[in-house]
Design a protein around this motif. Sequence first.
Motif, short mmCIF file in Angstrom:
data_model
loop_
_atom_site.label_atom_id
_atom_site.label_comp_id
_atom_site.label_asym_id
_atom_site.label_seq_id
_atom_site.Cartn_x
_atom_site.Cartn_y
_atom_site.Cartn_z
N ASP A 110 0.86 -1.18 0.00
CA ASP A 110 0.00 0.00 0.00
C ASP A 110 0.90 1.24 0.00
OD1 ASP A 110 0.69 0.59 2.69
OD2 ASP A 110 -0.87 -0.77 3.40
N HIS A 111 0.31 2.40 0.25
CA HIS A 111 1.10 3.62 0.10
C HIS A 111 2.17 3.78 1.16
CE1 HIS A 111 -1.02 5.17 -3.32
NE2 HIS A 111 -2.15 4.78 -2.76
N GLU A 112 1.97 3.13 2.31
CA GLU A 112 2.97 3.35 3.36
C GLU A 112 3.92 2.19 3.62
OE1 GLU A 112 0.33 2.25 7.31
OE2 GLU A 112 1.04 4.31 6.99
N LYS A 113 3.54 0.98 3.18
CA LYS A 113 4.42 -0.16 3.50
C LYS A 113 4.24 -1.32 2.52
CE LYS A 113 1.17 -2.49 6.59
NZ LYS A 113 0.03 -1.66 6.20
N ILE A 114 5.21 -2.23 2.58
CA ILE A 114 5.06 -3.49 1.86
C ILE A 114 5.14 -4.61 2.90
CG2 ILE A 114 7.54 -3.61 1.25
CD1 ILE A 114 6.54 -4.96 -1.43
N LEU A 115 4.17 -5.52 2.82
CA LEU A 115 4.15 -6.67 3.71
C LEU A 115 4.43 -7.91 2.87
CD1 LEU A 115 3.26 -8.30 6.33
CD2 LEU A 115 0.95 -8.18 5.41
N ILE A 116 5.43 -8.68 3.28
CA ILE A 116 5.77 -9.91 2.54
C ILE A 116 5.69 -11.09 3.50
CG2 ILE A 116 7.54 -11.11 1.18
CD1 ILE A 116 8.71 -8.42 0.41
N VAL A 117 4.88 -12.08 3.14
CA VAL A 117 4.75 -13.29 3.95
C VAL A 117 5.21 -14.49 3.13
CG1 VAL A 117 3.18 -14.74 5.31
CG2 VAL A 117 2.78 -12.26 5.16
N ILE A 118 6.19 -15.21 3.66
CA ILE A 118 6.69 -16.41 2.97
C ILE A 118 6.43 -17.60 3.87
CG2 ILE A 118 8.69 -17.59 1.97
CD1 ILE A 118 9.25 -14.06 2.43
N GLN A 119 5.56 -18.47 3.39
CA GLN A 119 5.17 -19.65 4.18
C GLN A 119 5.67 -20.88 3.45
OE1 GLN A 119 2.04 -19.94 6.76
NE2 GLN A 119 3.44 -21.66 7.09
N ASP A 120 6.43 -21.73 4.13
CA ASP A 120 6.88 -22.94 3.43
C ASP A 120 6.49 -24.22 4.14
OD1 ASP A 120 9.05 -24.09 5.16
OD2 ASP A 120 10.17 -22.28 4.60
N GLU A 121 6.48 -25.28 3.34
CA GLU A 121 6.38 -26.62 3.89
C GLU A 121 7.80 -27.16 3.86
OE1 GLU A 121 3.49 -29.02 1.86
OE2 GLU A 121 1.95 -27.47 2.14
N GLY A 122 8.26 -27.61 5.01
CA GLY A 122 9.65 -28.06 5.07
C GLY A 122 9.99 -28.57 6.44
N LEU A 160 10.62 -8.00 11.28
CA LEU A 160 10.69 -9.38 10.79
C LEU A 160 10.20 -10.30 11.88
CD1 LEU A 160 11.76 -11.75 8.95
CD2 LEU A 160 13.94 -11.49 10.12
N SER A 161 9.26 -11.20 11.53
CA SER A 161 8.91 -12.23 12.50
C SER A 161 9.09 -13.59 11.86
CB SER A 161 7.48 -12.02 13.02
OG SER A 161 6.59 -12.87 12.35
N VAL A 162 9.67 -14.51 12.60
CA VAL A 162 9.91 -15.87 12.12
C VAL A 162 9.18 -16.84 13.03
CG1 VAL A 162 11.67 -17.59 11.54
CG2 VAL A 162 12.26 -15.16 11.43
N GLU A 163 8.31 -17.65 12.43
CA GLU A 163 7.63 -18.70 13.19
C GLU A 163 7.95 -20.01 12.50
OE1 GLU A 163 3.38 -18.03 13.32
OE2 GLU A 163 3.76 -15.90 13.72
N SER A 164 8.16 -21.05 13.28
CA SER A 164 8.50 -22.31 12.65
C SER A 164 8.05 -23.49 13.50
CB SER A 164 10.02 -22.38 12.44
OG SER A 164 10.32 -23.43 11.58
N GLU A 165 7.65 -24.53 12.80
CA GLU A 165 7.29 -25.76 13.50
C GLU A 165 8.08 -26.89 12.87
OE1 GLU A 165 3.28 -28.29 14.53
OE2 GLU A 165 3.04 -26.20 13.93
N VAL A 166 8.87 -27.58 13.71
CA VAL A 166 9.72 -28.66 13.20
C VAL A 166 8.86 -29.75 12.56
CG1 VAL A 166 11.37 -30.47 13.86
CG2 VAL A 166 11.58 -28.17 14.81
N GLY A 167 9.24 -30.15 11.37
CA GLY A 167 8.49 -31.17 10.65
C GLY A 167 7.34 -30.63 9.81
N LYS A 168 7.02 -29.37 9.98
CA LYS A 168 5.91 -28.76 9.24
C LYS A 168 6.39 -27.68 8.27
CE LYS A 168 1.62 -30.01 10.84
NZ LYS A 168 1.03 -29.94 12.17
N GLY A 169 6.97 -26.63 8.84
CA GLY A 169 7.42 -25.55 7.97
C GLY A 169 7.72 -24.27 8.72
N THR A 170 8.00 -23.25 7.93
CA THR A 170 8.46 -21.97 8.47
C THR A 170 7.67 -20.84 7.84
OG1 THR A 170 10.66 -22.90 8.76
CG2 THR A 170 10.51 -20.50 8.71
N LYS A 171 7.38 -19.81 8.64
CA LYS A 171 6.69 -18.63 8.11
C LYS A 171 7.48 -17.38 8.48
CE LYS A 171 2.24 -16.28 8.56
NZ LYS A 171 1.00 -16.30 9.36
N LEU A 172 7.82 -16.62 7.46
CA LEU A 172 8.50 -15.35 7.66
C LEU A 172 7.53 -14.23 7.31
CD1 LEU A 172 11.24 -16.87 7.74
CD2 LEU A 172 12.14 -15.12 6.23
N GLU A 173 7.45 -13.24 8.18
CA GLU A 173 6.60 -12.10 7.89
C GLU A 173 7.46 -10.86 8.00
OE1 GLU A 173 2.62 -12.89 9.70
OE2 GLU A 173 2.53 -10.70 9.69
#
Lengths: 144, 114
Positions: free
Chosen positions: A70-82, A124-137
């Motif tokens: 949007d006009h003030e920010k960019i939000l990028i979310v990367i969610q993986d299975e891994g 930056l926020s990093v959430e992860s669950e072993v055996g499932k995946g990782t989410k970076l926001e």
Amino acid sequence: MNFGFPMRLQYMISGGDFNNAGAAASSLKKILKQLSIDSELVRKIVVALYEAEVNVVAHAYSGLINIELDHEKILIVIQDEGPGIPDIDKAMEAGFSTASEEVRSMGFGAGMGLPNIKKNTSTLSVESEVGKGTKLEMIIYLNT
Amino acid sequence: MTISQLVELLGLEVVCGQERIDEEVEFAFASDLMSDVLTLDKSGVLLITGLANPQAVRTSEIADVTAIIIARGKTITQEMSDLAEEGNMILLTSKLSVFKIAGELYSAGIKAIY
Ligand SMILES: Nc1ncnc2c1ncn2[C@@H]1O[C@H](COP(=O)(O)OP(=O)(O)OP(=O)(O)O)[C@@H](O)[C@H]1O
Ligand SMILES: [Mg+2]
């Protein structure tokens, strides 16, 4: 080209597909340039996205990128299975890497990616669950 | 120094980006480690590398590297030149080593970033 705001983009990432690692970052770079966003800011955004993209290709099986601009920010979310990240604090340390020999031979695997994402983003926020995946926001504010 | 001056000085081959060779470069960085290239605080630099793969080209595009010199006469694959074209990059090759190229350019006044 005409873009409506907020603008939403989505990209897919396949694990192990090194030749396409960076396709999303490259596409986003072209779009941000057309929007006349400051080139140093564009560089920070696409470097952060590229690092995250390469991480999915190098360390996970598949991933999905969602971007909202949007006009003030960019939000990028990367969610993986891994495999997930067992110790996020450790993974965030410069120099920590579990990258394979193959990844290293391609010029990566120095344990610099996550610290570099942190450096280039506002939050930056990093959430992860072993055996499932990782989410970076990550968020980058556009009015620096 | 312009790209075309450095092409002449080192006898480089221009693989891609012929239309941009009048552009100037002031700073260079030499590395085979793309993780390191991504942490540079400067854009518009010249990258000297021994890493001849698509990742070197893609990383340079993302990091706003102006031009890449691939050292030691390594083969540029179709994939690399396609990526360079797509990213509007200047891709150069040299028979010389990274050390020799860096030395020559440093003597000619190209500056180090760090
Ligand atoms: N998406 C992910 N899934 C699983 N593990 C990950 C993921 N991203 C990072 N990691 C883990 O965190 C470590 C550190 O990541 P970081 O990006 O900082 O370094 P790297 O990818 O190993 O090397 P570099 O980024 O310098 O090429 C990785 O080696 C890996 O163990
Ligand atoms: Mg990484």
